[in-house]
Design an enzyme around this catalytic site. Structure first.
Site, PDB file in Angstrom:
ATOM      1  N   ARG A 189     -22.002  -1.364  24.149  1.00 58.60           N
ATOM      2  CA  ARG A 189     -23.395  -1.079  24.515  1.00 58.60           C
ATOM      3  C   ARG A 189     -23.473  -0.049  25.635  1.00 58.60           C
ATOM      4  O   ARG A 189     -24.335  -0.143  26.509  1.00 58.60           O
ATOM      5  CB  ARG A 189     -24.112  -2.355  24.982  1.00 58.60           C
ATOM      6  CG  ARG A 189     -24.305  -3.394  23.913  1.00 58.60           C
ATOM      7  CD  ARG A 189     -25.615  -3.144  23.199  1.00 58.60           C
ATOM      8  NE  ARG A 189     -25.772  -4.073  22.103  1.00 58.60           N
ATOM      9  CZ  ARG A 189     -26.688  -5.034  22.077  1.00 58.60           C
ATOM     10  NH1 ARG A 189     -27.516  -5.158  23.070  1.00 58.60           N
ATOM     11  NH2 ARG A 189     -26.765  -5.818  21.039  1.00 58.60           N
ATOM     12  N   TYR A 201     -29.005 -13.636  11.144  1.00 57.43           N
ATOM     13  CA  TYR A 201     -30.300 -13.017  11.471  1.00 57.43           C
ATOM     14  C   TYR A 201     -31.264 -13.090  10.281  1.00 57.43           C
ATOM     15  O   TYR A 201     -32.471 -13.225  10.448  1.00 57.43           O
ATOM     16  CB  TYR A 201     -30.114 -11.558  11.917  1.00 57.43           C
ATOM     17  CG  TYR A 201     -29.611 -11.451  13.342  1.00 57.43           C
ATOM     18  CD1 TYR A 201     -30.485 -11.574  14.412  1.00 57.43           C
ATOM     19  CD2 TYR A 201     -28.266 -11.259  13.617  1.00 57.43           C
ATOM     20  CE1 TYR A 201     -30.040 -11.501  15.720  1.00 57.43           C
ATOM     21  CE2 TYR A 201     -27.800 -11.173  14.916  1.00 57.43           C
ATOM     22  CZ  TYR A 201     -28.693 -11.301  15.967  1.00 57.43           C
ATOM     23  OH  TYR A 201     -28.254 -11.228  17.260  1.00 57.43           O
TER      24      TYR A 201
HETATM   25  O1  1CP Z   1     -22.590   0.082  22.136  1.00 57.80           O
HETATM   26  C1  1CP Z   1     -23.407   1.019  21.979  1.00 57.80           C
HETATM   27  O2  1CP Z   1     -23.725   1.776  22.887  1.00 57.80           O
HETATM   28  C2  1CP Z   1     -23.914   1.279  20.574  1.00 57.80           C
HETATM   29  C3  1CP Z   1     -25.103   0.670  20.196  1.00 57.80           C
HETATM   30  C4  1CP Z   1     -25.261  -0.772  19.732  1.00 57.80           C
HETATM   31  C5  1CP Z   1     -24.385  -1.729  19.175  1.00 57.80           C
HETATM   32  C6  1CP Z   1     -22.889  -1.634  19.043  1.00 57.80           C
HETATM   33  C7  1CP Z   1     -26.540  -1.330  19.684  1.00 57.80           C
HETATM   34  C8  1CP Z   1     -27.750  -0.664  20.188  1.00 57.80           C
HETATM   35  N1  1CP Z   1     -26.483  -2.535  19.044  1.00 57.80           N
HETATM   36  C9  1CP Z   1     -25.172  -2.824  18.744  1.00 57.80           C
HETATM   37  C10 1CP Z   1     -24.660  -3.986  18.019  1.00 57.80           C
HETATM   38  C11 1CP Z   1     -25.478  -5.206  17.933  1.00 57.80           C
HETATM   39  N2  1CP Z   1     -26.825  -5.340  17.727  1.00 57.80           N
HETATM   40  C12 1CP Z   1     -24.940  -6.517  17.959  1.00 57.80           C
HETATM   41  C13 1CP Z   1     -23.461  -6.812  18.044  1.00 57.80           C
HETATM   42  C14 1CP Z   1     -22.905  -6.613  19.416  1.00 57.80           C
HETATM   43  C15 1CP Z   1     -23.275  -7.644  20.437  1.00 57.80           C
HETATM   44  O3  1CP Z   1     -22.949  -8.835  20.241  1.00 57.80           O
HETATM   45  O4  1CP Z   1     -23.832  -7.255  21.461  1.00 57.80           O
HETATM   46  C16 1CP Z   1     -25.983  -7.427  17.823  1.00 57.80           C
HETATM   47  C17 1CP Z   1     -25.901  -8.943  17.823  1.00 57.80           C
HETATM   48  C18 1CP Z   1     -27.187  -6.679  17.663  1.00 57.80           C
HETATM   49  C19 1CP Z   1     -28.551  -7.222  17.432  1.00 57.80           C
HETATM   50  C20 1CP Z   1     -29.542  -6.763  18.437  1.00 57.80           C
HETATM   51  N3  1CP Z   1     -29.880  -5.450  18.663  1.00 57.80           N
HETATM   52  C21 1CP Z   1     -30.306  -7.557  19.324  1.00 57.80           C
HETATM   53  C22 1CP Z   1     -30.321  -9.067  19.355  1.00 57.80           C
HETATM   54  C23 1CP Z   1     -29.307  -9.671  20.246  1.00 57.80           C
HETATM   55  C24 1CP Z   1     -29.432 -11.182  20.208  1.00 57.80           C
HETATM   56  O5  1CP Z   1     -29.138 -11.789  21.248  1.00 57.80           O
HETATM   57  O6  1CP Z   1     -29.811 -11.774  19.189  1.00 57.80           O
HETATM   58  C25 1CP Z   1     -31.073  -6.692  20.115  1.00 57.80           C
HETATM   59  C26 1CP Z   1     -32.025  -7.062  21.213  1.00 57.80           C
HETATM   60  C27 1CP Z   1     -30.785  -5.368  19.693  1.00 57.80           C
HETATM   61  C28 1CP Z   1     -31.415  -4.130  20.214  1.00 57.80           C
HETATM   62  C29 1CP Z   1     -30.508  -3.045  20.662  1.00 57.80           C
HETATM   63  N4  1CP Z   1     -29.406  -2.576  19.953  1.00 57.80           N
HETATM   64  C30 1CP Z   1     -28.866  -1.507  20.634  1.00 57.80           C
HETATM   65  C31 1CP Z   1     -29.657  -1.284  21.825  1.00 57.80           C
HETATM   66  C32 1CP Z   1     -29.414  -0.182  22.831  1.00 57.80           C
HETATM   67  C33 1CP Z   1     -30.673  -2.248  21.832  1.00 57.80           C
HETATM   68  C34 1CP Z   1     -31.790  -2.353  22.845  1.00 57.80           C
HETATM   69  C35 1CP Z   1     -32.928  -1.649  22.286  1.00 57.80           C
HETATM   70  C36 1CP Z   1     -33.906  -1.086  23.272  1.00 57.80           C
HETATM   71  O7  1CP Z   1     -33.767   0.064  23.683  1.00 57.80           O
HETATM   72  O8  1CP Z   1     -34.876  -1.783  23.604  1.00 57.80           O
END
Ligand code: 1CP
Length: 336
Positions: free
Chosen positions: A25, A149
């Site tokens: 992230r 999900y």
């Molecule tokens: O790492 C990076 O910089 C690349 C971007 C990246 C990755 C690898 C994003 C952008 N998402 C992910 C993977 C991702 N997304 C996972 C697996 C990794 C982990 O466990 O962290 C999961 C579970 C998600 C699902 C997701 N996306 C959620 C839900 C999390 C949960 O607790 O259920 C959320 C809130 C997101 C949004 C998201 N994805 C990425 C960003 C930068 C954001 C925030 C969005 C924003 O700008 O508001």
């Protein structure tokens, strides 16, 4: 691509003075430059615009000098290839519509063209490959996490509905995992065709599985995806890796990402050589004073710094309010 220590470490042959560093992230809300872009665009809008994928993926590379980049995207976008709508609501998180409710719903699932539905990701990667100076990681969610999900319809703390389904209707649950796995393999192979240098598969919810269920519902579906992949290094991430790493190692990935509940050196002893180990600082450490950040990072470096297959990372993603100066301090310390 020039010689790069991230790829060397991933093949357990890094002989340079320091390990590579990248953070999960790393392109996200903790960055001021990202927040400025987010004022103008929705998260999904940014994910679907190749020029913005290019720009946001490179932001942390330019700002902090990480040794690898990860495509700016999300694990849930693949659901659109099954006709689901994915939204991200401020302060709530992802919302998937419609929610999968019964085994009959699984029978009705049809996969549309991944090439067409996710074309924006492939275009973004092609742009990145023209300018990026470090290796590029592509990624996908593991079938179990993506399925959760679909069944929950949103973020959930305990995956109650998912686990109930898994125990009551294991056959239809496995069928769902297979369908998601097929789409995931097609998607990841397309990322490889577009030139990603490595892949990471995220099983972010595997830690809610019982030990006896992990093999069937997390590992096997990941293995099925991996069997279908063209040649490309794969890093496996799951929450709970400090107790599941042995199972992950049986799949013979190039790398395993570890959480902060384990001693990486002990894991190395058990896993043996030949698999890169990535991790494993606590993401909350980055909220501490810089001297504490440096102290903990130094301890990890002392322990793992000379391991030819060590990749410096956090045990999970950077948290949104993390101070950028602390990320800078961490990268500086590792890069000296
Ligand atoms: O790492 C990076 O910089 C690349 C971007 C990246 C990755 C690898 C994003 C952008 N998402 C992910 C993977 C991702 N997304 C996972 C697996 C990794 C982990 O466990 O962290 C999961 C579970 C998600 C699902 C997701 N996306 C959620 C839900 C999390 C949960 O607790 O259920 C959320 C809130 C997101 C949004 C998201 N994805 C990425 C960003 C930068 C954001 C925030 C969005 C924003 O700008 O508001």
């Amino acid at each position: 691509m020039q010689h790069n220590i991230f790829l060397d470490a991933l093949s357990c042959s890094n002989t340079s003075e320091r390990p590579p560093i990248w953070l999960m992230r790393q392109a996200g809300r903790y960055m001021q430059s990202y927040r400025v872009l987010r004022e103008k665009h929705s998260f999904l809008g940014m994910c679907k615009e190749p020029e913005l994928i290019h720009k946001v993926t490179e932001l942390p590379i330019h700002t902090f000098g990480f040794d690898a980049a990860i495509v700016f995207s999300d694990i849930l976008l693949i659901l659109e290839a099954f006709g689901f709508t994915v939204r991200f609501e401020e302060g709530v998180g992802p919302i998937i519509d419609p929610v999968l409710q019964s085994p009959q719903d699984v029978e009705k699932l049809r996969m549309e063209s991944i090439e067409e539905k996710l074309a924006y990701v492939f275009e973004g990667i092609k742009l990145l490959k023209k300018t990026l100076k470090v290796p590029l990681l592509g990624f996908a969610g593991a079938p179990f996490t993506v399925a959760s999900y679909l069944i929950e319809g949103k973020s959930s703390k305990d995956l109650k509905k998912t686990k109930e389904w898994m125990y009551k209707e294991p056959k239809s649950f496995s069928k769902l995992l297979n369908l998601i796995g097929e789409a995931t393999a097609i998607y990841l192979n397309k990322l490889i065709d577009c030139g990603v240098d490595a892949l990471q598969i995220f099983d972010s919810w595997a830690h809610v599985l019982a030990y006896n269920q992990f093999q069937e519902f997390s590992l096997s579906p990941i293995e099925n995806v991996m069997k279908k992949l063209k040649k490309c290094p794969v890093i496996l991430f799951c929450r709970g890796s400090s107790y599941f790493f042995e199972g992950l190692s049986y799949l013979k990935p190039q790398g395993i990402s570890l959480d902060w509940q384990c001693d990486m050196k002990e894991v190395r002893k058990k896993v043996g050589t030949g698999i890169a180990l990535q991790g494993n600082l606590d993401p909350h450490l980055l909220f501490a004073d810089q001297n504490v950040v440096r102290r903990e990072a130094r301890m990890l470096l002392e322990k793992m710094g000379k391991d030819p297959g060590f990749i410096f990372n956090l045990g999970h993603g950077i948290l949104p309010e993390t101070p950028e100066d602390n990320v800078k301090a961490l990268v500086e310390l590792v890069r000296i």
